[in-house]
Design a protein around this motif. Sequence first.
Motif, PDB file in Angstrom:
ATOM      1  N   LEU A   1       0.837  -1.207   0.000  1.00  7.61           N
ATOM      2  CA  LEU A   1       0.000   0.000   0.000  1.00  7.61           C
ATOM      3  C   LEU A   1       0.867   1.250   0.000  1.00  7.61           C
ATOM      4  O   LEU A   1       0.608   2.200  -0.741  1.00  7.61           O
TER       5      LEU A   1
ATOM      6  N   HIS B 199       2.566   1.620  -3.532  1.00  6.63           N
ATOM      7  CA  HIS B 199       1.610   2.095  -4.534  1.00  6.63           C
ATOM      8  C   HIS B 199       1.188   3.525  -4.237  1.00  6.63           C
ATOM      9  O   HIS B 199       1.042   4.342  -5.139  1.00  6.63           O
ATOM     10  N   GLY B 200       1.004   3.803  -2.954  1.00  4.94           N
ATOM     11  CA  GLY B 200       0.638   5.159  -2.558  1.00  4.94           C
ATOM     12  C   GLY B 200       1.711   6.166  -2.929  1.00  4.94           C
ATOM     13  O   GLY B 200       1.434   7.259  -3.403  1.00  4.94           O
ATOM     14  N   PHE B 201       2.948   5.744  -2.756  1.00  2.98           N
ATOM     15  CA  PHE B 201       4.074   6.630  -3.060  1.00  2.98           C
ATOM     16  C   PHE B 201       4.135   6.941  -4.550  1.00  2.98           C
ATOM     17  O   PHE B 201       4.468   8.055  -4.962  1.00  2.98           O
TER      18      PHE B 201
ATOM     19  N   ALA C 247       1.507   6.654  -6.597  1.00  4.96           N
ATOM     20  CA  ALA C 247       0.177   7.018  -7.100  1.00  4.96           C
ATOM     21  C   ALA C 247       0.084   8.401  -7.750  1.00  4.96           C
ATOM     22  O   ALA C 247      -0.560   8.536  -8.790  1.00  4.96           O
ATOM     23  N   PRO C 248       0.724   9.416  -7.177  1.00  2.00           N
ATOM     24  CA  PRO C 248       0.565  10.743  -7.782  1.00  2.00           C
ATOM     25  C   PRO C 248       0.988  10.762  -9.242  1.00  2.00           C
ATOM     26  O   PRO C 248       0.512  11.580 -10.019  1.00  2.00           O
TER      27      PRO C 248
ATOM     28  N   ASN D 152      -1.476   7.662 -11.332  1.00  2.08           N
ATOM     29  CA  ASN D 152      -2.860   8.077 -11.568  1.00  2.08           C
ATOM     30  C   ASN D 152      -3.014   9.041 -12.727  1.00  2.08           C
ATOM     31  O   ASN D 152      -4.114   9.280 -13.208  1.00  2.08           O
TER      32      ASN D 152
ATOM     33  N   ILE E  80      -0.840   8.702   5.299  1.00  2.00           N
ATOM     34  CA  ILE E  80      -0.337   7.791   4.272  1.00  2.00           C
ATOM     35  C   ILE E  80      -0.691   8.372   2.912  1.00  2.00           C
ATOM     36  O   ILE E  80      -1.828   8.278   2.458  1.00  2.00           O
ATOM     37  N   SER E  81       0.304   8.934   2.283  1.00  2.00           N
ATOM     38  CA  SER E  81       0.079   9.583   1.002  1.00  2.00           C
ATOM     39  C   SER E  81      -0.202   8.555  -0.086  1.00  2.00           C
ATOM     40  O   SER E  81       0.402   7.489  -0.102  1.00  2.00           O
ATOM     41  N   GLY E  82      -1.131   8.881  -0.958  1.00  2.00           N
ATOM     42  CA  GLY E  82      -1.385   8.020  -2.117  1.00  2.00           C
ATOM     43  C   GLY E  82      -2.325   6.852  -1.842  1.00  2.00           C
ATOM     44  O   GLY E  82      -2.724   6.154  -2.749  1.00  2.00           O
ATOM     45  N   VAL E  83      -2.664   6.639  -0.563  1.00  6.52           N
ATOM     46  CA  VAL E  83      -3.595   5.553  -0.239  1.00  6.52           C
ATOM     47  C   VAL E  83      -4.902   6.199   0.214  1.00  6.52           C
ATOM     48  O   VAL E  83      -4.923   6.922   1.214  1.00  6.52           O
ATOM     49  N   THR E  84      -5.969   5.958  -0.539  1.00  9.50           N
ATOM     50  CA  THR E  84      -7.218   6.606  -0.150  1.00  9.50           C
ATOM     51  C   THR E  84      -7.773   5.955   1.109  1.00  9.50           C
ATOM     52  O   THR E  84      -7.542   4.773   1.376  1.00  9.50           O
TER      53      THR E  84
ATOM     54  N   TYR F 188      -6.543  11.006   0.508  1.00  7.80           N
ATOM     55  CA  TYR F 188      -5.482  10.144   1.015  1.00  7.80           C
ATOM     56  C   TYR F 188      -5.541  10.106   2.530  1.00  7.80           C
ATOM     57  O   TYR F 188      -5.819  11.121   3.188  1.00  7.80           O
TER      58      TYR F 188
END
Lengths: 436, 261
Positions: A405, A408-410, A412-413, A416, B94-98, B143
């Motif tokens: 997570l 992917h979150g890192f 994502a910007p 996406n 937590i950036s990028g995780v909705t 996020y």
Amino acid sequence: MAVETKLPYEKSYIEEFSNKRNEPQWMKELRLQALEQANSLEMPKPDKTNISKWDFSSFKHDFAQGEKLSSLTDLPTEIKDLFDKDNLPENLLIQRNQSVAYSAISKELQDKGVIFTDIFTAMNEHEDLVKRYFMKDGVSVDEHRLTALHAALMNGGIFVYVPKNVQVEVPLQVVFWQEDPEAALFNHVLVVADENSSLTYVENYISHNPDEKTVANIVAEVIAQDNAKISFGAVDNLSAGTTSYVNRRGVAYRDATIDWALGQMNDGNTVFENITHLVGDNSLSNAKAVTVGRGKQTSNMTAKIVHFGKNSEGYILQHGVMKDSASNVFNGIGKIEHGASKSNAEQESRVLMLSEKARGDANPILLIDEDDVTAGHAASVGRVDPLQLYYLMSRGITQHEAERLVIHGFLAPVVNQLPIESVKKQLTQVIERKVN
Amino acid sequence: MAGSTLEIKDLHVEIEGKEILKGVNLTIKGGEFHAVMGPNGTGKSTLASAIMGHPKYEVTQGQILLDGEDVLEMEVDERARAGLFLAMQYPSEISGVTTSDFLRSSINARREEGDEIPLMKFIKEMDEALDYLEIDKNMAQRYLNEGFSGGEKKRNEILQLMLLKPEIAILDEIDSGLDIDALKVVSKGINKLRDENFGCLIITHYQRLLNYITPDHVHVMMQGRVVKSGGPELAQRLEAEGYDWIKEELGIEDETVEQNA
Ligand SMILES: Nc1ncnc2c1ncn2[C@@H]1O[C@H](COP(=O)(O)OP(=O)(O)OP(=O)(O)O)[C@@H](O)[C@H]1O
Ligand SMILES: [Mg+2]
């Protein structure tokens, strides 16, 4: 191993190669001149990475034929995964090794005069256009040894042209499938959007040579004439055996926009360069890139936007995740030339390291030769925050899933922003495979 | 027996080599609400963190048992799946995780592979909880905790609590930074969970919260220990008189963990 100073390729080899492709005379001459230049020019020197020991000379140069595909169902799964099965791309070209294995373009686009064909066909059928743009406004042959070699040895590529006032709503997709594990890929992509036109172009590079050594020397020139808009997406997925030089260059004229969404997912050493020249007033570029490094891979990624036009805007955003003992340098360069008043140059580079041995560097540079501008940069290099993992795990999520997570979150910007859903999905899958 | 039982026995905890908890004893049963109060720096958050398994806190002595199972042997995620929940004083961003993706992963973490919560069911449950807590629906697509106000973070913790339905929840200063209306909403969310199967440990500085959520037991921590326990009236007296009378009663001069009694 030191880089050989003399090339193993003779003038006669290049001549013969060009003749076999039925190339126009100017192209043959360009190649021969490039060959001479290659022998005297220096290798490129990417900032903060020493590539002098990289193996750019072990490869087999050829025009490797790839078998034709009668339908997309014959493809290996990893290539099939590049498309949405229920919604196959209308405009698709698959280059298998050095030849075209599959190509489709909608009737509508053909009628509008859109050109979407391999570079060799284009050189003959649309000679004036190719001659006008090939290594002219974008990349010069003599920038360094690798650009000269590229011109001399080019053995694949594509030409895309969108005429004035034509809007291409459906994406054009190209897959460069390097099936032969040893064949070098000197691939040239030339995308031209004429005045007031627009298009979305997406390319994928894929190979399967974890052990066999070879080289990819890729140049993409992306030209947006006045008020044109180009959205350019790419997912590079070349194997560990390939040492890559990837140069994607944009030129945006007045009121033009070039947006990049690039996934550098190669497993081998890679020099990755994405430079956009904002030549015209009010031109704009968003340069977004992600990378995941693994194994012993080293990569150097430069994103650079040069402002010449007034009121031009350039935004660089690059995020990378490094695992194992992989290392990556992000160079972000915003350059505002004298006279480019009211311009704005922003950049952000971030690296997340997953292991002790992984290395990351972010190197932001602003070069400003004009007073009346705005500019800014942000950069960070860091390891996964154990408190973030703790927080996620405190809700029952396993450590592995929590790391997934966060990664992917890192990314994502950037992910996406990819212009096509199927490519976004594909990049997510490649990332998944690389981080697992 | 209804619900689960969390037993904390003679718990000693160090952080970076410094002993913070010096023998905490506490038992929380399903159906019970406990409040833990105490001046700043007396070890309340340390207790909560040690129960959940915060990586920086080292348990040097004592036991934590959940229905007789050794919690200290479990990884953080295993503790959560065993039924523990901690609403943190300072939740991570937590950036990028909705928020929505995170919630779904958390719910699915408790379910077998192949038995993931159907998307529509998840959305319905989440929307209901968002409505109940008067949270703007857009928050689910933001996020996780990134750029959330203090109050929004707290509501988000309670949102997670409502959706995950743990056996035993620890709420660390869930009321801090909340305006009066938010305090009511958050209390409403916590009270909704109140039944014989749900046990809760509420760390707070203020009677204000306990006006909405009446505790069955109130404990006071000082010097890394529970030094006094009582009923709801204990919290009321603290609100009115402060801590000095306890210190006098017990002969404590410095209530922080710095002091060895
Ligand atoms: N990383 C650390 N290094 C050293 N001491 C620490 C660390 N973290 C916490 N402490 C100390 O542990 C003690 C107890 O802290 P804790 O957070 O448990 O207090 P608390 O009772 O929750 O206080 P508050 O009411 O202010 O939230 C404090 O003295 C604090 O300074
Ligand atoms: Mg605290």
